[in-house]
Enzyme design. Sequence first.
Site, PDB file in Angstrom:
ATOM      1  CD  GLU A 374      -9.175 -20.889  39.827  1.00 43.81           C
ATOM      2  OE1 GLU A 374      -8.897 -21.215  40.605  1.00 43.81           O
ATOM      3  OE2 GLU A 374      -8.266 -20.597  38.827  1.00 43.81           O
TER       4      GLU A 374
HETATM    5  P1  P53 Z   1      -5.514 -21.686  47.161  1.00 39.02           P
HETATM    6  C1  P53 Z   1     -10.351 -17.984  47.186  1.00 39.02           C
HETATM    7  C2  P53 Z   1     -11.608 -18.152  47.347  1.00 39.02           C
HETATM    8  C3  P53 Z   1     -11.874 -19.004  45.879  1.00 39.02           C
HETATM    9  C4  P53 Z   1     -10.510 -19.387  45.047  1.00 39.02           C
HETATM   10  O1  P53 Z   1      -6.998 -21.028  45.754  1.00 39.02           O
HETATM   11  C5  P53 Z   1      -9.361 -18.567  45.289  1.00 39.02           C
HETATM   12  C6  P53 Z   1      -8.667 -17.916  46.417  1.00 39.02           C
HETATM   13  C7  P53 Z   1      -7.734 -17.032  46.776  1.00 39.02           C
HETATM   14  O2  P53 Z   1      -7.109 -18.142  47.681  1.00 39.02           O
HETATM   15  O3  P53 Z   1      -8.477 -18.056  44.353  1.00 39.02           O
HETATM   16  C8  P53 Z   1      -8.194 -18.981  43.099  1.00 39.02           C
HETATM   17  O4  P53 Z   1      -4.600 -21.252  46.692  1.00 39.02           O
HETATM   18  C9  P53 Z   1      -7.446 -18.731  42.848  1.00 39.02           C
HETATM   19  C10 P53 Z   1      -5.803 -19.737  42.069  1.00 39.02           C
HETATM   20  C11 P53 Z   1      -5.654 -20.476  43.762  1.00 39.02           C
HETATM   21  C12 P53 Z   1      -6.925 -21.304  44.140  1.00 39.02           C
HETATM   22  O5  P53 Z   1      -7.994 -20.452  43.445  1.00 39.02           O
HETATM   23  O6  P53 Z   1      -5.929 -20.314  48.507  1.00 39.02           O
HETATM   24  O7  P53 Z   1      -8.300 -18.598  41.119  1.00 39.02           O
HETATM   25  O8  P53 Z   1      -4.642 -18.960  42.125  1.00 39.02           O
HETATM   26  O9  P53 Z   1      -4.526 -21.249  43.844  1.00 39.02           O
HETATM   27  C13 P53 Z   1      -7.218 -21.804  45.579  1.00 39.02           C
HETATM   28  O10 P53 Z   1      -5.942 -22.835  47.975  1.00 39.02           O
END
Ligand code: P53
Length: 476
Positions: A374
């Site tokens: 990611e």
């Molecule tokens: P969203 C926090 C910090 C870093 C990654 O996040 C995180 C989170 C939780 O919010 O989550 C990951 O959608 C996660 C995904 C998520 C993505 O990062 O809050 O593995 O499910 O959607 C982005 O912007």
Amino acid sequence: MPGFKEGFLWGGAVAAHQLEGGWKEGGKGISVADVMTVGAHGVPREITQGVIQGKNYPNHEAIDFYHRYKEDIKLFAELGFKCFRTSIAWTRIFPKGDELEPNEAGLKFYDDLFDECLKYGIEPVITLSHFEMPFHLVTEYGGWRNRKLIDMFVRFATVVFKRYQHKVKYWMTFNEINNQANFHEDFAPFTNSGLKYEPGEDREPVMFQAAHYELVASALAVKAGREINPSLQIGCMIAMCPIYPLSCAPNDIMMAMNAMHRRYWFTDVHVRGKYPQHLLNYFERRGFELDITEEDIAALKQGCVDYIGFSYYMSFATKATPDNPQLDYDESKSLVSNPYVQKSDWGWQIDPVGLRYSLNWFWDHYQLPLFIVENGFGAIDVQESDGTVNDQYRIDYLDAHIREMKKAVVEDGVDLMGYTPWGCIDLVSAGTGEMKKRYGFIFVDKDNEGNGTLNRSKKKSFDWYQKVIATNGADL
Ligand code: P53
């Protein structure tokens, strides 16, 4: 100039609950994601006691990938994806989590989905638990505070390893297992582990206990997967936000080191199969009495992971303060703003160099292949009247990160398997439940209130990423 290796896994990443929708279809059970309402930056998602009529639960429909996946995978193929990371919703396979027999309709859905990927030569990369455990396991068992979940998770893992072993080679056990190091907030404990705290409860030992059971479950799953098919590659998944010292004051350096210990010991257990001594000493100092048996310790050793999958969005910074003489890290209090970097609209610190640093940090510590599963820029996109989205800011973010990733590979010699930017198609934000926090190369017409046609269209970044993949990262 040398670049990324042949067969480098370029692709994109999503999670079942954030895009599938179809929350009741094919016998699916209610997951923890199904009881979280929409929030916003600074407004936490409400976790309700079951599904309450009249509330906005954005994951129920999400972007309706459940019905539209063929159209979406066709677009991924057009982008040139070599792989596609998603998760298997545990609740499609075991709707409540404690059944002994799996749900065939759920298994069939993923058979069809993986076949559709493989038709285009796209390798599925699969997370077993991505913030979507059965809600029944929360209400009946207290989530991962209960040792019984180990067997249920291993049963789930075994069923899907057996079923998909010839379709899926790359797996990960628990998504961002270390988010729960931030135990003072409600989101991470609930999404990682189905934990709901009593008012006034001492949260920290509960977090360590739940994480321990998950790590044992992960190790037993890795072991089971290898027995089913030794060619499976099973990794862990860590949320990497490297924690920098705010200054070169020695106590700031020590504070940052302790903070890294407290956020990343999970990787030590996954990779080395044992707890780091600093953590055992911490348990003793704090008087935590955890249920860690001899069998658990033996299990951890037998289920070390094959690779480290990690997310990277941002870096953190910390500093020592006089009221904290032991330099203990508490994620809800210890972070400070880094004056050298910019922030996204959601306050996430943008730091491409931090990705190179993180790759080197993991490589120096563990010497295991790494997989960036990611990375991305959550931003508000504006669709022009002709339907186009000029998301140059997203291109800039990804371009800068890929350049640093390339330095880590070419100059620093890090072994990197692949790169799957987050939310390759717009989906529901995990943290806020919003649609408006978008990451995709593909725009989905839907807003925070759930209005929109759900039509898909290509953004400017679509063509850009297509070219990056086609040139194996040479043309940025
Ligand atoms: P969203 C926090 C910090 C870093 C990654 O996040 C995180 C989170 C939780 O919010 O989550 C990951 O959608 C996660 C995904 C998520 C993505 O990062 O809050 O593995 O499910 O959607 C982005 O912007």
